[in-house]
Write a protein that holds these residues in place. Structure first.
Motif, PDB file in Angstrom:
ATOM      1  N   TYR A 182      16.340  31.315  -2.804  1.00 36.08           N
ATOM      2  CA  TYR A 182      15.944  32.316  -1.814  1.00 36.08           C
ATOM      3  C   TYR A 182      15.335  33.561  -2.465  1.00 36.08           C
ATOM      4  O   TYR A 182      14.446  34.185  -1.885  1.00 36.08           O
ATOM      5  N   GLU A 183      15.797  33.902  -3.643  1.00 36.56           N
ATOM      6  CA  GLU A 183      15.206  35.041  -4.337  1.00 36.56           C
ATOM      7  C   GLU A 183      13.738  34.760  -4.655  1.00 36.56           C
ATOM      8  O   GLU A 183      12.868  35.626  -4.463  1.00 36.56           O
ATOM      9  N   ARG A 184      13.463  33.558  -5.116  1.00 39.74           N
ATOM     10  CA  ARG A 184      12.074  33.187  -5.405  1.00 39.74           C
ATOM     11  C   ARG A 184      11.227  33.212  -4.136  1.00 39.74           C
ATOM     12  O   ARG A 184      10.099  33.718  -4.130  1.00 39.74           O
ATOM     13  N   LEU A 185      11.783  32.690  -3.038  1.00 50.88           N
ATOM     14  CA  LEU A 185      11.030  32.629  -1.789  1.00 50.88           C
ATOM     15  C   LEU A 185      10.722  34.026  -1.247  1.00 50.88           C
ATOM     16  O   LEU A 185       9.627  34.264  -0.727  1.00 50.88           O
ATOM     17  N   ILE A 186      11.666  34.942  -1.375  1.00 49.21           N
ATOM     18  CA  ILE A 186      11.395  36.321  -0.940  1.00 49.21           C
ATOM     19  C   ILE A 186      10.268  36.910  -1.779  1.00 49.21           C
ATOM     20  O   ILE A 186       9.357  37.566  -1.254  1.00 49.21           O
ATOM     21  N   ARG A 187      10.318  36.688  -3.088  1.00 47.32           N
ATOM     22  CA  ARG A 187       9.274  37.233  -3.961  1.00 47.32           C
ATOM     23  C   ARG A 187       7.914  36.603  -3.652  1.00 47.32           C
ATOM     24  O   ARG A 187       6.887  37.279  -3.702  1.00 47.32           O
ATOM     25  N   GLU A 188       7.906  35.332  -3.333  1.00 53.64           N
ATOM     26  CA  GLU A 188       6.656  34.667  -2.960  1.00 53.64           C
ATOM     27  C   GLU A 188       6.078  35.294  -1.698  1.00 53.64           C
ATOM     28  O   GLU A 188       4.882  35.536  -1.598  1.00 53.64           O
ATOM     29  N   PHE A 189       6.952  35.543  -0.717  1.00 54.05           N
ATOM     30  CA  PHE A 189       6.491  36.169   0.527  1.00 54.05           C
ATOM     31  C   PHE A 189       5.903  37.545   0.246  1.00 54.05           C
ATOM     32  O   PHE A 189       4.831  37.893   0.761  1.00 54.05           O
ATOM     33  N   CYS A 190       6.598  38.334  -0.566  1.00 52.72           N
ATOM     34  CA  CYS A 190       6.105  39.678  -0.885  1.00 52.72           C
ATOM     35  C   CYS A 190       4.771  39.616  -1.617  1.00 52.72           C
ATOM     36  O   CYS A 190       3.896  40.463  -1.390  1.00 52.72           O
ATOM     37  N   SER A 191       4.608  38.620  -2.477  1.00 55.09           N
ATOM     38  CA  SER A 191       3.340  38.455  -3.180  1.00 55.09           C
ATOM     39  C   SER A 191       2.221  38.074  -2.214  1.00 55.09           C
ATOM     40  O   SER A 191       1.116  38.635  -2.267  1.00 55.09           O
ATOM     41  N   ILE A 192       2.503  37.147  -1.316  1.00 61.48           N
ATOM     42  CA  ILE A 192       1.503  36.696  -0.343  1.00 61.48           C
ATOM     43  C   ILE A 192       1.066  37.849   0.558  1.00 61.48           C
ATOM     44  O   ILE A 192      -0.116  38.008   0.869  1.00 61.48           O
ATOM     45  N   GLU A 193       2.025  38.679   0.959  1.00 59.18           N
ATOM     46  CA  GLU A 193       1.740  39.775   1.899  1.00 59.18           C
ATOM     47  C   GLU A 193       1.381  41.095   1.190  1.00 59.18           C
ATOM     48  O   GLU A 193       1.182  42.112   1.848  1.00 59.18           O
ATOM     49  N   PHE A 194       1.333  41.056  -0.150  1.00 56.68           N
ATOM     50  CA  PHE A 194       1.036  42.257  -0.942  1.00 56.68           C
ATOM     51  C   PHE A 194       2.029  43.379  -0.641  1.00 56.68           C
ATOM     52  O   PHE A 194       1.659  44.528  -0.398  1.00 56.68           O
ATOM     53  N   LEU A 195       3.313  43.021  -0.680  1.00 54.62           N
ATOM     54  CA  LEU A 195       4.382  43.972  -0.438  1.00 54.62           C
ATOM     55  C   LEU A 195       5.041  44.361  -1.765  1.00 54.62           C
ATOM     56  O   LEU A 195       5.001  43.603  -2.733  1.00 54.62           O
ATOM     57  N   MET A 196       5.689  45.504  -1.764  1.00 51.90           N
ATOM     58  CA  MET A 196       6.269  46.041  -2.985  1.00 51.90           C
ATOM     59  C   MET A 196       7.759  45.681  -3.104  1.00 51.90           C
ATOM     60  O   MET A 196       8.318  44.982  -2.260  1.00 51.90           O
ATOM     61  N   GLU A 197       8.389  46.201  -4.176  1.00 48.40           N
ATOM     62  CA  GLU A 197       9.786  45.882  -4.472  1.00 48.40           C
ATOM     63  C   GLU A 197      10.730  46.302  -3.351  1.00 48.40           C
ATOM     64  O   GLU A 197      11.742  45.650  -3.107  1.00 48.40           O
ATOM     65  N   ASP A 198      10.413  47.403  -2.659  1.00 46.93           N
ATOM     66  CA  ASP A 198      11.263  47.839  -1.551  1.00 46.93           C
ATOM     67  C   ASP A 198      11.372  46.757  -0.481  1.00 46.93           C
ATOM     68  O   ASP A 198      12.432  46.584   0.139  1.00 46.93           O
ATOM     69  N   SER A 199      10.276  46.048  -0.264  1.00 47.97           N
ATOM     70  CA  SER A 199      10.285  44.979   0.743  1.00 47.97           C
ATOM     71  C   SER A 199      11.180  43.831   0.298  1.00 47.97           C
ATOM     72  O   SER A 199      11.898  43.237   1.115  1.00 47.97           O
ATOM     73  N   TYR A 200      11.145  43.519  -1.003  1.00 51.66           N
ATOM     74  CA  TYR A 200      12.043  42.487  -1.526  1.00 51.66           C
ATOM     75  C   TYR A 200      13.496  42.882  -1.273  1.00 51.66           C
ATOM     76  O   TYR A 200      14.299  42.075  -0.786  1.00 51.66           O
ATOM     77  N   SER A 201      13.844  44.121  -1.598  1.00 48.81           N
ATOM     78  CA  SER A 201      15.224  44.592  -1.418  1.00 48.81           C
ATOM     79  C   SER A 201      15.637  44.576   0.054  1.00 48.81           C
ATOM     80  O   SER A 201      16.778  44.242   0.390  1.00 48.81           O
ATOM     81  N   PHE A 202      14.704  44.921   0.930  1.00 50.83           N
ATOM     82  CA  PHE A 202      14.981  44.924   2.361  1.00 50.83           C
ATOM     83  C   PHE A 202      15.300  43.511   2.855  1.00 50.83           C
ATOM     84  O   PHE A 202      16.316  43.284   3.535  1.00 50.83           O
ATOM     85  N   ILE A 203      14.460  42.548   2.498  1.00 50.93           N
ATOM     86  CA  ILE A 203      14.677  41.169   2.951  1.00 50.93           C
ATOM     87  C   ILE A 203      15.949  40.594   2.335  1.00 50.93           C
ATOM     88  O   ILE A 203      16.750  39.941   3.017  1.00 50.93           O
ATOM     89  N   ALA A 204      16.164  40.844   1.039  1.00 54.09           N
ATOM     90  CA  ALA A 204      17.369  40.347   0.365  1.00 54.09           C
ATOM     91  C   ALA A 204      18.615  40.959   0.992  1.00 54.09           C
ATOM     92  O   ALA A 204      19.641  40.284   1.160  1.00 54.09           O
ATOM     93  N   GLY A 205      18.536  42.242   1.354  1.00 51.48           N
ATOM     94  CA  GLY A 205      19.663  42.895   2.012  1.00 51.48           C
ATOM     95  C   GLY A 205      19.966  42.276   3.361  1.00 51.48           C
ATOM     96  O   GLY A 205      21.131  42.033   3.703  1.00 51.48           O
ATOM     97  N   LEU A 206      18.912  41.995   4.134  1.00 51.96           N
ATOM     98  CA  LEU A 206      19.104  41.351   5.435  1.00 51.96           C
ATOM     99  C   LEU A 206      19.732  39.966   5.277  1.00 51.96           C
ATOM    100  O   LEU A 206      20.659  39.601   6.010  1.00 51.96           O
TER     101      LEU A 206
END
Length: 246
Positions: A182-206
Motif C-alpha cells: 500500500y505504501e508503494r501504491l500511494i506513492r504511485e498515485f502521488c506520482s501519477i497526479e503530481f502530488l507532493m509528500e504531504d499528499s502521501y502522508s494524508f492518504i497514509a494517515g487515512l
C-alpha cells in the motif's frame, strides 16, 4: 464566462460518457491493475477540475468531511472506553472491546495527528482553489476507459481533494485483506497526479485509521445485536482494519 449546465452535461463536455454498463473482462486485482486504474482516475481529475460551470443540480462539497467524521469517531471511542471502565464487564465481547480500546484510540489519534502535521489545511486550500472533483466510487465497476472515459454512476461525485479517491480505492482492498504494497501504491498515485509528500502522508494517515473497529465499537448499542454477534463483528472489524502503515 460562466455557463449553467447539469453536471451530466459538464461531464459530456469534458468527453466523459455516462454509461449503463462496461464492456470489459474480469479484472485481476493486483498492484499493476490498481496503478492502471489510478491513471484513469487521474484523467478524470484532470478533465473535471478548474471548471467554470455552474451546475443546475448543485454538486455537494465534501472537502474535509472524511477527517471530521474520523475525529467524531475518535471522540465516541473515548466515551465508550469511559463507559466500559465504569461498569462491570458482562460478556466476552465487552472484555475484548475494553482490552483493545486503548490501542485503537492511540492508532486513531496517530492517524489524525499525521494528517494535521503534514499540510492538511494546505491540501484543503489547494483543492478548493482548483475546484477538484472526487469520483466517490472510483473502482473498476464505476470508471473505465475504452477509447473514451466512461463512468456509470456520477451521483457520488463531489467537490473534494483528489487524494480521497486514492483512499477509497485502496481501502476497499485493504478491508478485503489483499496482500498489497500500500505504501508503494500511494506513492504511485502521488506520482501519477503530481502530488507532493504531504499528499502521501494524508492518504497514509487515512488508510491507517481503524475505521471498522471504530464503526463497530461506537454503533453496536444501536444495533440490538446479541453479545455473540457483536463479538464476531468486532473480531472481523479488527481483521479488516489490518495493520497501520504509518
Amino acid at each position: 464566462m460562466m455557463t449553467i449546465v447539469t453536471f451530466e452535461q459538464y461531464l459530456k463536455d469534458k468527453n466523459i460518457d455516462i454509461v449503463d454498463k462496461f464492456n470489459y473482462d474480469s479484472i485481476v486485482i493486483n498492484e499493476e491493475s490498481l496503478i492502471e486504474q489510478m491513471k484513469i482516475i487521474d484523467e478524470f481529475h484532470k478533465r473535471t477540475m478548474r471548471g467554470e460551470a455552474i451546475f443546475k443540480n448543485r454538486l455537494e462539497s465534501t472537502v474535509g468531511k472524511l477527517v471530521e467524521d474520523f475525529k467524531v469517531g475518535l471522540k465516541k471511542l473515548k466515551r465508550e472506553e469511559q463507559v466500559l471502565k465504569s461498569k462491570e464487564i458482562e460478556n466476552e465481547f465487552e472484555g475484548l472491546l475494553l482490552n483493545n480500546l486503548e490501542f485503537y484510540i492511540q492508532r486513531a489519534e496517530k492517524s489524525i495527528k499525521t494528517i494535521y502535521e503534514n499540510g492538511y489545511l494546505d491540501l484543503i486550500r489547494r483543492s478548493m482553489k482548483n475546484k477538484e472533483i472526487s469520483i466517490g466510487t472510483e473502482d473498476f465497476i464505476n470508471l473505465t476507459e475504452d477509447k473514451i472515459l466512461q463512468i456509470k454512476n456520477p451521483n457520488k461525485c463531489s467537490y473534494d481533494m483528489v487524494e480521497v479517491d486514492c483512499f477509497h480505492l485502496l481501502r476497499k482492498y485493504k478491508k478485503k485483506k489483499y496482500e498489497l504494497d500500500y505504501e508503494r501504491l500511494i506513492r504511485e498515485f502521488c506520482s501519477i497526479e503530481f502530488l507532493m509528500e504531504d499528499s502521501y502522508s494524508f492518504i497514509a494517515g487515512l488508510l491507517s485509521y481503524p475505521y471498522e473497529f471504530v464503526r463497530i465499537s461506537t454503533k453496536y448499542r444501536k444495533k440490538h445485536l446479541t453479545p455473540e454477534e457483536c463479538l464476531r463483528k468486532l473480531v472481523r472489524a479488527m481483521e479488516q482494519d489490518g495493520d497501520s502503515i504509518i
